[in-house]
Design an enzyme around this catalytic site. Structure first.
Site, mmCIF file in Angstrom:
data_model
loop_
_atom_site.group_PDB
_atom_site.id
_atom_site.type_symbol
_atom_site.label_atom_id
_atom_site.label_comp_id
_atom_site.label_asym_id
_atom_site.label_seq_id
_atom_site.Cartn_x
_atom_site.Cartn_y
_atom_site.Cartn_z
ATOM 1 N N HIS A 19 0.976 -1.278 0.096
ATOM 2 C CA HIS A 19 0.075 -0.084 -0.109
ATOM 3 C C HIS A 19 0.691 1.326 0.009
ATOM 4 O O HIS A 19 0.306 2.488 -0.500
ATOM 5 C CB HIS A 19 -0.854 0.082 1.260
ATOM 6 C CG HIS A 19 -2.010 -1.193 1.102
ATOM 7 N ND1 HIS A 19 -2.460 -1.833 2.260
ATOM 8 C CD2 HIS A 19 -2.723 -1.711 -0.060
ATOM 9 C CE1 HIS A 19 -3.330 -2.824 1.705
ATOM 10 N NE2 HIS A 19 -3.333 -2.685 0.553
ATOM 11 N N HIS A 42 -7.845 -7.944 -7.816
ATOM 12 C CA HIS A 42 -8.358 -8.901 -6.826
ATOM 13 C C HIS A 42 -8.572 -8.064 -5.449
ATOM 14 O O HIS A 42 -7.711 -7.811 -4.671
ATOM 15 C CB HIS A 42 -7.104 -9.923 -6.520
ATOM 16 C CG HIS A 42 -6.723 -10.872 -7.499
ATOM 17 N ND1 HIS A 42 -6.024 -10.502 -8.518
ATOM 18 C CD2 HIS A 42 -7.153 -12.181 -7.873
ATOM 19 C CE1 HIS A 42 -5.883 -11.477 -9.515
ATOM 20 N NE2 HIS A 42 -6.575 -12.421 -9.259
ATOM 21 N N SER A 100 -6.847 -2.086 -0.482
ATOM 22 C CA SER A 100 -6.183 -1.210 -1.580
ATOM 23 C C SER A 100 -7.378 -0.679 -2.406
ATOM 24 O O SER A 100 -7.021 0.725 -2.688
ATOM 25 C CB SER A 100 -5.446 -2.280 -2.534
ATOM 26 O OG SER A 100 -6.260 -3.297 -2.959
ATOM 27 N N GLU A 118 -13.738 -8.918 -7.719
ATOM 28 C CA GLU A 118 -13.420 -10.016 -6.690
ATOM 29 C C GLU A 118 -14.422 -11.041 -6.872
ATOM 30 O O GLU A 118 -15.425 -10.858 -7.282
ATOM 31 C CB GLU A 118 -14.003 -9.237 -5.255
ATOM 32 C CG GLU A 118 -13.688 -10.069 -3.918
ATOM 33 C CD GLU A 118 -12.257 -10.685 -4.010
ATOM 34 O OE1 GLU A 118 -12.139 -11.971 -4.097
ATOM 35 O OE2 GLU A 118 -11.060 -10.011 -4.118
ATOM 36 N N ASP A 143 -13.505 -12.638 -12.859
ATOM 37 C CA ASP A 143 -12.238 -13.185 -12.766
ATOM 38 C C ASP A 143 -11.148 -11.806 -12.999
ATOM 39 O O ASP A 143 -11.163 -11.181 -14.181
ATOM 40 C CB ASP A 143 -11.749 -13.979 -14.186
ATOM 41 C CG ASP A 143 -10.374 -14.624 -14.073
ATOM 42 O OD1 ASP A 143 -9.341 -13.975 -13.771
ATOM 43 O OD2 ASP A 143 -10.185 -15.694 -14.515
ATOM 44 N N GLY A 144 -10.245 -11.418 -12.196
ATOM 45 C CA GLY A 144 -9.398 -10.297 -12.106
ATOM 46 C C GLY A 144 -8.355 -10.525 -13.274
ATOM 47 O O GLY A 144 -8.356 -9.558 -14.010
ATOM 48 N N ASP A 164 -2.839 -8.515 -7.276
ATOM 49 C CA ASP A 164 -2.433 -8.960 -5.904
ATOM 50 C C ASP A 164 -3.574 -10.184 -5.717
ATOM 51 O O ASP A 164 -4.319 -10.211 -4.857
ATOM 52 C CB ASP A 164 -2.953 -7.849 -4.980
ATOM 53 C CG ASP A 164 -2.783 -8.320 -3.308
ATOM 54 O OD1 ASP A 164 -2.020 -9.235 -3.311
ATOM 55 O OD2 ASP A 164 -3.689 -7.689 -2.688
#
Length: 280
Positions: A19, A42, A100, A118, A143-144, A164
């Site tokens: 971060h 994500h 985030s 997510e 799906d990220g 991430d």
């Protein structure tokens, strides 16, 4: 599959590194007036209660954000990140930690956009609720990795893509590389920031070799270790690979990382490194 919950690990040393880098990249992008997209592949739940069952069970935040957020000598470079944490807490009691997406929301300007995805069945509703009144944000259960194909390039032609994943599956280490490669083909001027855990060093070396093999230039590597590499269970370090970092990020992290390492690892073990995985 999809059993990982970040709420067990929230606010630990890896979150502090991730971060901090995220905040500095956002501040760097804000130096130009033109809006940009923040894409979080994500995104997690968004907000985490540190007195909750998961965070209390592990207590990882006590060796992470709890060690630095009320320090008297907070470096200027750390203030965007620490300011975001303080915005979700009153007084000197650390009750909540922003993930985030919330750090991005706190730092972004009115014309900047957020796209958050997510997949976890428990975390997605929490994330959606956090942003239901936020006109700048689009939140999807998707799906990220696919977002790097579907959402790039953004109309503004400027953006930060934060990747991430939980690394529950060994295939994630290959998936992140192929996804960045695909995204870069579509959006070669974007900033791609990949977080990774160091559990087995050989796995990270393999991933880095695969990143180098993509032919992408300007990949900065930032790593913070709280213990030496080990073949025992558990994460000893974490890092970020940043494609197209803002021009000041290398110097900023070389200035800031020793302070973070000193505060997070009072024993002095481990390491703090900033170097080019692939130069210009």
């Amino acid at each position: 599959m999809l059993s990982y919950r970040h709420s067990f690990h929230v606010g630990n040393h890896a979150d502090v590194l991730k971060h901090t880098v995220q905040s500095l990249i956002i501040e760097g992008l804000k130096e130009k007036e033109k809006p940009f997209l923040y894409l979080d592949t994500h995104a997690g739940a968004g907000r985490y209660q540190l007195s909750g069952e998961h965070a209390e069970r592990t207590g990882e935040y006590l060796e992470g954000i709890a060690r630095i957020w009320q320090h008297d000598d907070i470096p200027e470079l750390l203030k965007p990140y620490i300011g975001a944490v303080r915005a979700f807490n009153q007084g000197k009691t650390l009750r909540f930690y922003p993930g985030s997406p919330l750090i991005a929301r706190h730092l972004l300007r009115p014309d900047d956009k957020l796209h958050l995805t997510e997949l976890h069945s428990s975390d997605f509703p929490l994330l959606r609720n956090e942003f239901q009144k936020e006109p700048r944000a689009r939140v999807e259960r998707a799906d990220g990795y696919q977002q790097l194909k579907a959402r790039l390039p953004p109309p503004s032609r400027r953006g930060l893509i934060l990747i991430d994943p939980p690394y529950e599956l060994k295939s994630d280490y290959q998936a992140v590389v192929s996804s960045i490669h695909e995204g870069y083909k579509r959006f070669a001027t974007g900033v791609f920031a990949l977080w990774y855990p160091v559990v087995m060093r050989q796995q990270i070396k393999k991933m880095c070799n695969e990143m180098q093999a993509t032919g992408i230039r300007r990949i900065l590597q930032i790593e913070l270790a709280v213990r030496p590499d080990s073949d025992q269970r558990g994460m000893t370090a974490s890092g970020m690979l940043v494609v197209n970092p803002p021009w000041r990020l290398e110097h900023q992290m070389k200035t800031l990382l020793p302070w973070l390492h000193e505060k997070l690892v009072p024993t002095g073990i481990g390491h703090a490194r900033v170097s080019w995985l692939v130069p210009e």
